[in-house]
Design a protein around this motif. Structure first.
Motif, PDB file in Angstrom:
ATOM      1  N   TYR A 111       0.840  -1.196   0.000  1.00 41.21           N
ATOM      2  CA  TYR A 111       0.000   0.000   0.000  1.00 41.21           C
ATOM      3  C   TYR A 111       0.879   1.252   0.000  1.00 41.21           C
ATOM      4  O   TYR A 111       2.033   1.244   0.439  1.00 41.21           O
ATOM      5  CB  TYR A 111      -0.927   0.018   1.215  1.00 41.21           C
ATOM      6  N   ARG A 112       0.295   2.309  -0.505  1.00 45.21           N
ATOM      7  CA  ARG A 112       0.957   3.626  -0.492  1.00 45.21           C
ATOM      8  C   ARG A 112      -0.129   4.681  -0.418  1.00 45.21           C
ATOM      9  O   ARG A 112      -0.851   4.914  -1.378  1.00 45.21           O
ATOM     10  CB  ARG A 112       1.816   3.823  -1.739  1.00 45.21           C
ATOM     11  N   LEU A 113      -0.222   5.300   0.757  1.00 44.72           N
ATOM     12  CA  LEU A 113      -1.275   6.278   1.004  1.00 44.72           C
ATOM     13  C   LEU A 113      -0.699   7.686   1.047  1.00 44.72           C
ATOM     14  O   LEU A 113       0.405   7.895   1.563  1.00 44.72           O
ATOM     15  CB  LEU A 113      -1.989   5.978   2.326  1.00 44.72           C
ATOM     16  N   PRO A 114      -1.445   8.666   0.516  1.00 48.28           N
ATOM     17  CA  PRO A 114      -0.982  10.059   0.570  1.00 48.28           C
ATOM     18  C   PRO A 114      -0.976  10.586   1.994  1.00 48.28           C
ATOM     19  O   PRO A 114      -1.620  10.032   2.884  1.00 48.28           O
ATOM     20  CB  PRO A 114      -1.998  10.789  -0.312  1.00 48.28           C
ATOM     21  N   GLU A 115      -0.271  11.672   2.199  1.00 46.80           N
ATOM     22  CA  GLU A 115      -0.123  12.243   3.531  1.00 46.80           C
ATOM     23  C   GLU A 115      -1.458  12.660   4.128  1.00 46.80           C
ATOM     24  O   GLU A 115      -1.646  12.609   5.351  1.00 46.80           O
ATOM     25  CB  GLU A 115       0.822  13.450   3.476  1.00 46.80           C
ATOM     26  N   LYS A 116      -2.406  13.041   3.290  1.00 42.98           N
ATOM     27  CA  LYS A 116      -3.717  13.462   3.807  1.00 42.98           C
ATOM     28  C   LYS A 116      -4.464  12.307   4.468  1.00 42.98           C
ATOM     29  O   LYS A 116      -5.423  12.525   5.213  1.00 42.98           O
ATOM     30  CB  LYS A 116      -4.569  14.047   2.681  1.00 42.98           C
ATOM     31  N   LEU A 117      -4.022  11.089   4.198  1.00 40.32           N
ATOM     32  CA  LEU A 117      -4.638   9.902   4.810  1.00 40.32           C
ATOM     33  C   LEU A 117      -3.710   9.283   5.854  1.00 40.32           C
ATOM     34  O   LEU A 117      -3.715   8.069   6.055  1.00 40.32           O
ATOM     35  CB  LEU A 117      -4.980   8.872   3.724  1.00 40.32           C
ATOM     36  N   ARG A 118      -2.967  10.119   6.523  1.00 51.02           N
ATOM     37  CA  ARG A 118      -2.001   9.624   7.517  1.00 51.02           C
ATOM     38  C   ARG A 118      -2.687   8.820   8.617  1.00 51.02           C
ATOM     39  O   ARG A 118      -2.216   7.753   9.003  1.00 51.02           O
ATOM     40  CB  ARG A 118      -1.227  10.792   8.142  1.00 51.02           C
ATOM     41  N   ARG A 121      -3.698   5.507   7.316  1.00 52.75           N
ATOM     42  CA  ARG A 121      -2.496   4.693   7.078  1.00 52.75           C
ATOM     43  C   ARG A 121      -1.981   4.076   8.370  1.00 52.75           C
ATOM     44  O   ARG A 121      -1.642   2.887   8.411  1.00 52.75           O
ATOM     45  CB  ARG A 121      -1.401   5.572   6.449  1.00 52.75           C
ATOM     46  N   ILE A 160      -9.790   3.150   2.048  1.00 49.42           N
ATOM     47  CA  ILE A 160      -8.478   3.197   1.387  1.00 49.42           C
ATOM     48  C   ILE A 160      -8.272   2.011   0.447  1.00 49.42           C
ATOM     49  O   ILE A 160      -7.139   1.722   0.053  1.00 49.42           O
ATOM     50  CB  ILE A 160      -7.339   3.214   2.428  1.00 49.42           C
ATOM     51  N   TYR A 163      -5.981   2.155  -2.547  1.00 46.37           N
ATOM     52  CA  TYR A 163      -4.542   2.350  -2.316  1.00 46.37           C
ATOM     53  C   TYR A 163      -3.848   1.044  -1.888  1.00 46.37           C
ATOM     54  O   TYR A 163      -2.638   1.037  -1.667  1.00 46.37           O
ATOM     55  CB  TYR A 163      -4.315   3.391  -1.223  1.00 46.37           C
TER      56      TYR A 163
END
Length: 239
Positions: A111-118, A121, A160, A163
């Protein structure tokens, strides 16, 4: 009867203790609900002051783990659907039978989630660890157990799924399976913890079995409740 030392647990929150109480005792025996005075009584047996218990229960209610029904001056705490699902999943994970055979097929989560989904994640990472996955590389986790059903549901609940990718396959070269295990899990530390757990609890089990075999007077209900609770409490980090 051996005078077992009084158990003292530190480093765990009061909420974690209450969750353990509901998961190990109140779901199986009380269908996930209990009157406030019942909770105060049980938590007091475990060493939690009444003020701490009431404050923690109120906070857990505000976070959506419980709903409260009132009857006159009395109130009853009932697990919400979310709270029950979390605890039932946890109970299944803790007490599921060991898998003794393996088809050498690895289950991989990438998985690789953007920072807005910290926050999402971090929550997903906690769930992966809870289900026994080891960190093979950045954003890549691996397990010898198929947890695709559980992780798919969690990813969808967290929003998510787009992702996250799940794969299943066998090792075809380079590192051996044993080397993969050594890279992803700290077996030496785990063995040390298991050894400590056994040294703590085996003598107490032996004593209980001996008293039963010789028809000696069994420990009272309060003692059995506390021993059972702390046994589960100590064991549940292993998964």
């Amino acid at each position: 009867m051996i005078d077992f030392k009084q158990l003292s647990r530190t480093g765990q929150s009061a909420a974690f203790t209450i969750f353990t109480l509901f998961g190990d005792y109140l779901i199986p025996f009380k269908d996930g609900a209990a009157w406030t005075q019942e909770l105060i009584y049980l938590l007091n047996l475990l060493g939690m002051p009444e003020r701490t218990a009431r404050t923690t229960l109120a906070r857990m209610k505000n976070r959506g783990w419980f709903q409260v029904e009132r009857s006159g001056r009395n109130s009853r705490y009932i697990l919400t659907v979310e709270g029950r699902n979390v605890l039932e999943q946890g109970r299944q994970r803790i007490f599921e039978p060991a898998t003794l055979e393996w088809n050498e097929c690895w289950q991989i989560v990438v998985y690789r989630l953007p920072e807005k989904l910290r926050a999402e994640r971090e929550e997903f990472r906690k769930k992966i660890v809870w289900f026994g996955f080891g960190n093979l590389a950045n954003g890549t986790w691996i397990s010898s157990h198929d947890r695709s059903t559980e992780l798919t549901l969690i990813a969808e609940q967290l929003g998510i799924a787009s992702y996250v990718s799940l794969f299943s396959g066998k090792r075809i070269g380079l590192m051996t399976n044993q080397e993969i295990v050594s890279k992803c899990w700290d077996l030496c530390t785990l063995e040390t913890k298991y050894t400590s757990f056994i040294q703590e609890w085996q003598p107490r089990l032996d004593q209980f079995v001996e008293s039963t075999a010789h028809k000696a007077k069994l420990p009272n209900a309060q003692f059995r409740f506390k021993e059972s609770f702390w046994l589960t409490f100590d064991f549940q980090p292993f998964p």
